[in-house]
Design a protein around this motif. Structure first.
Motif, mmCIF file in Angstrom:
data_model
loop_
_atom_site.group_PDB
_atom_site.id
_atom_site.type_symbol
_atom_site.label_atom_id
_atom_site.label_comp_id
_atom_site.label_asym_id
_atom_site.label_seq_id
_atom_site.Cartn_x
_atom_site.Cartn_y
_atom_site.Cartn_z
ATOM 1 N N THR A 76 19.537 -5.870 -8.436
ATOM 2 C CA THR A 76 19.262 -4.936 -7.355
ATOM 3 C C THR A 76 17.892 -4.334 -7.613
ATOM 4 O OG1 THR A 76 21.607 -4.376 -7.064
ATOM 5 C CG2 THR A 76 19.992 -2.827 -6.192
ATOM 6 N N ILE A 77 17.054 -4.272 -6.579
ATOM 7 C CA ILE A 77 15.712 -3.715 -6.718
ATOM 8 C C ILE A 77 15.556 -2.546 -5.758
ATOM 9 C CG2 ILE A 77 13.229 -4.171 -6.657
ATOM 10 C CD1 ILE A 77 13.836 -7.123 -7.030
ATOM 11 N N ALA A 78 15.295 -1.375 -6.299
ATOM 12 C CA ALA A 78 15.041 -0.186 -5.493
ATOM 13 C C ALA A 78 13.531 0.012 -5.397
ATOM 14 C CB ALA A 78 15.704 1.040 -6.116
ATOM 15 N N ILE A 79 12.998 -0.091 -4.182
ATOM 16 C CA ILE A 79 11.563 0.023 -3.957
ATOM 17 C C ILE A 79 11.266 1.401 -3.384
ATOM 18 C CG2 ILE A 79 9.567 -0.972 -2.772
ATOM 19 C CD1 ILE A 79 11.183 -3.589 -2.554
ATOM 20 N N GLU A 80 10.556 2.205 -4.138
ATOM 21 C CA GLU A 80 10.250 3.575 -3.727
ATOM 22 C C GLU A 80 8.857 3.655 -3.104
ATOM 23 O OE1 GLU A 80 10.998 6.501 -6.756
ATOM 24 O OE2 GLU A 80 12.557 5.239 -7.681
ATOM 25 N N SER A 81 8.773 4.370 -1.986
ATOM 26 C CA SER A 81 7.497 4.554 -1.306
ATOM 27 C C SER A 81 6.872 5.885 -1.690
ATOM 28 C CB SER A 81 7.695 4.492 0.215
ATOM 29 O OG SER A 81 8.163 3.221 0.602
ATOM 30 N N LYS A 82 5.610 6.032 -1.400
ATOM 31 C CA LYS A 82 4.879 7.246 -1.751
ATOM 32 C C LYS A 82 5.414 8.465 -1.021
ATOM 33 C CE LYS A 82 0.685 4.576 -2.728
ATOM 34 N NZ LYS A 82 -0.704 4.269 -2.323
ATOM 35 N N ASP A 83 6.069 8.254 0.127
ATOM 36 C CA ASP A 83 6.616 9.378 0.891
ATOM 37 C C ASP A 83 8.013 9.781 0.416
ATOM 38 O OD1 ASP A 83 8.218 7.342 1.807
ATOM 39 O OD2 ASP A 83 7.596 7.473 3.898
ATOM 40 N N GLY A 84 8.515 9.119 -0.645
ATOM 41 C CA GLY A 84 9.816 9.469 -1.206
ATOM 42 C C GLY A 84 10.974 8.645 -0.677
ATOM 43 N N SER A 85 10.746 7.825 0.327
ATOM 44 C CA SER A 85 11.812 6.987 0.866
ATOM 45 C C SER A 85 12.062 5.799 -0.056
ATOM 46 C CB SER A 85 11.455 6.486 2.267
ATOM 47 O OG SER A 85 10.273 5.701 2.232
ATOM 48 N N GLU A 86 13.221 5.160 0.126
ATOM 49 C CA GLU A 86 13.609 4.069 -0.754
ATOM 50 C C GLU A 86 14.148 2.890 0.058
ATOM 51 O OE1 GLU A 86 15.709 4.486 -4.861
ATOM 52 O OE2 GLU A 86 17.293 4.142 -3.395
ATOM 53 N N ARG A 87 13.834 1.704 -0.402
ATOM 54 C CA ARG A 87 14.297 0.475 0.235
ATOM 55 C C ARG A 87 14.980 -0.360 -0.848
ATOM 56 N NH1 ARG A 87 10.085 -3.625 3.310
ATOM 57 N NH2 ARG A 87 11.588 -4.758 4.604
ATOM 58 N N ASP B 148 0.817 -1.221 0.000
ATOM 59 C CA ASP B 148 0.000 0.000 0.000
ATOM 60 C C ASP B 148 0.850 1.270 0.000
ATOM 61 O OD1 ASP B 148 -2.251 -1.552 0.020
ATOM 62 O OD2 ASP B 148 -2.558 -1.427 2.187
ATOM 63 N N GLU B 149 2.104 1.135 0.430
ATOM 64 C CA GLU B 149 2.970 2.309 0.510
ATOM 65 C C GLU B 149 3.887 2.446 -0.706
ATOM 66 O OE1 GLU B 149 5.165 2.145 4.137
ATOM 67 O OE2 GLU B 149 3.408 1.623 5.348
ATOM 68 N N VAL B 150 3.973 1.398 -1.532
ATOM 69 C CA VAL B 150 4.915 1.391 -2.650
ATOM 70 C C VAL B 150 4.336 2.099 -3.876
ATOM 71 C CG1 VAL B 150 6.155 -0.088 -4.293
ATOM 72 C CG2 VAL B 150 6.035 -0.727 -1.873
ATOM 73 N N SER B 151 5.150 2.963 -4.471
ATOM 74 C CA SER B 151 4.713 3.675 -5.675
ATOM 75 C C SER B 151 5.478 3.237 -6.924
ATOM 76 C CB SER B 151 4.915 5.185 -5.491
ATOM 77 O OG SER B 151 6.283 5.487 -5.259
ATOM 78 N N LYS B 152 6.684 2.701 -6.734
ATOM 79 C CA LYS B 152 7.501 2.344 -7.891
ATOM 80 C C LYS B 152 8.592 1.363 -7.464
ATOM 81 C CE LYS B 152 10.548 4.466 -11.392
ATOM 82 N NZ LYS B 152 11.148 5.746 -11.879
ATOM 83 N N ALA B 153 9.002 0.504 -8.380
ATOM 84 C CA ALA B 153 10.132 -0.392 -8.142
ATOM 85 C C ALA B 153 10.995 -0.418 -9.397
ATOM 86 C CB ALA B 153 9.653 -1.803 -7.800
ATOM 87 N N THR B 154 12.294 -0.256 -9.221
ATOM 88 C CA THR B 154 13.225 -0.265 -10.349
ATOM 89 C C THR B 154 14.170 -1.452 -10.183
ATOM 90 O OG1 THR B 154 13.155 2.153 -10.450
ATOM 91 C CG2 THR B 154 14.932 1.046 -11.653
ATOM 92 N N ILE B 155 14.300 -2.260 -11.226
ATOM 93 C CA ILE B 155 15.167 -3.436 -11.182
ATOM 94 C C ILE B 155 16.415 -3.163 -12.025
ATOM 95 C CG2 ILE B 155 15.370 -5.906 -11.633
ATOM 96 C CD1 ILE B 155 12.363 -6.142 -11.396
ATOM 97 N N TYR B 156 17.584 -3.340 -11.419
ATOM 98 C CA TYR B 156 18.869 -3.132 -12.077
ATOM 99 C C TYR B 156 19.588 -4.473 -12.214
ATOM 100 C CZ TYR B 156 18.181 1.755 -10.582
ATOM 101 O OH TYR B 156 17.678 3.006 -10.367
ATOM 102 N N ILE B 157 20.471 -4.556 -13.192
ATOM 103 C CA ILE B 157 21.295 -5.747 -13.347
ATOM 104 C C ILE B 157 22.436 -5.704 -12.340
ATOM 105 C CG2 ILE B 157 22.941 -6.940 -14.853
ATOM 106 C CD1 ILE B 157 21.217 -6.277 -17.194
ATOM 107 N N GLY B 158 22.638 -6.780 -11.620
ATOM 108 C CA GLY B 158 23.756 -6.901 -10.697
ATOM 109 C C GLY B 158 23.742 -5.881 -9.583
ATOM 110 N N GLY B 159 24.914 -5.714 -8.957
ATOM 111 C CA GLY B 159 25.013 -4.796 -7.834
ATOM 112 C C GLY B 159 25.637 -3.467 -8.194
ATOM 113 N N GLY B 160 26.572 -3.456 -9.152
ATOM 114 C CA GLY B 160 27.267 -2.225 -9.475
ATOM 115 C C GLY B 160 26.865 -1.623 -10.802
#
Length: 233
Positions: A185-196, A135-147
């Motif tokens: 690597t998956i960056a999960i962005e929340s509606k409040d602008g924070s990232e996990r 419910d808090e997630v607005s976007k998720a970006t998937i990247y190849i590998g770690g670097g």
């Protein structure tokens, strides 16, 4: 802003600056393998660097052998099975190595542990299933590998976010031996602008929440099928 999480399993990545040879270093365990353990060595890699320090996490793969001794902080003998992802350890190397220069080398030397000391065990009581917080997630970006900055997918559609949530939400804590590779690597962005940030490793059957350094099991086939849907477009 996406923080690049680089898993350096003794690979060649250029790092400027000088550093002295290292006899031992401390860090949290990321993965426990059948012959090696990946330990956070960011402080050691960045030691002595001049100028701004990038927000990058570095994991060093350390081999252990039949000659490696394991003990806890009180000197009591333990085994590799007593270590879990997130445990804080001290690694004493069998031979001093300049870790940063070793990483730069085209033919890096393996890091071999003479001794591994368990300084602090990860808190097992708080290891709950992964909470995707859909419910808090607005976007998720998937990247190849770690670097890598190569983006596989930028997921904002409700249907796709729901599918990702089905894969990750309530994933059980993982403990055991996992290959020391680094897939996504998956960056999960929340509606409040924070990232996990989470990293998928173990050839797709493990992921690590970088905010807690806790590992969770993942359905490898379903996850790879989900990702391939974007790669084949």
């Amino acid at each position: 802003m996406y923080r690049v999480i680089a898993a350096l399993v003794i690979s060649a990545i250029f790092l400027a600056g000088c550093a002295e040879s290292t006899e031992s270093f401390q860090g949290n365990t990321w993965e426990i393998g059948t012959s090696s353990v990946v330990v956070d060595c960011s402080d050691e890699v960045n030691k002595g660097k001049k100028g701004p320090i990038n927000a990058i996490g570095y994991g060093c793969s350390v081999e252990y052998t039949s000659n490696t001794t394991f003990k806890d902080v009180n000197g009591k003998s333990i085994t590799i099975n007593d270590l879990i992802p997130g445990s804080e350890v001290k690694v004493v190397l069998s031979k001093s190595v300049n870790i940063r220069r070793n990483i730069e080398s085209k033919n890096p030397k393996p890091l071999i542990a003479k001794e591994i000391v368990l300084l602090k065990q990860a808190d097992m009581s708080s290891r709950q299933p992964f909470d995707f917080k859909r419910d808090e997630v607005s976007k998720a970006t998937i990247y190849i590998g770690g670097g890598s900055n190569e983006v596989i997918a930028e997921i904002e559609q409700t249907e796709q976010l729901n599918k990702l949530s089905e894969l990750l939400h309530h994933a059980p804590p993982y403990s055991g031996a996992a290959p020391a590779d680094w897939n996504y690597t998956i960056a999960i962005e929340s509606k409040d602008g924070s990232e996990r940030v989470i990293v998928v490793t173990g050839n797709g059957h493990v992921f690590i929440d970088e905010s807690t350094k806790r590992a969770y099991s993942l359905d490898k086939e379903k996850f790879n099928e989900f990702v391939s849907g974007f790669q084949n477009k």
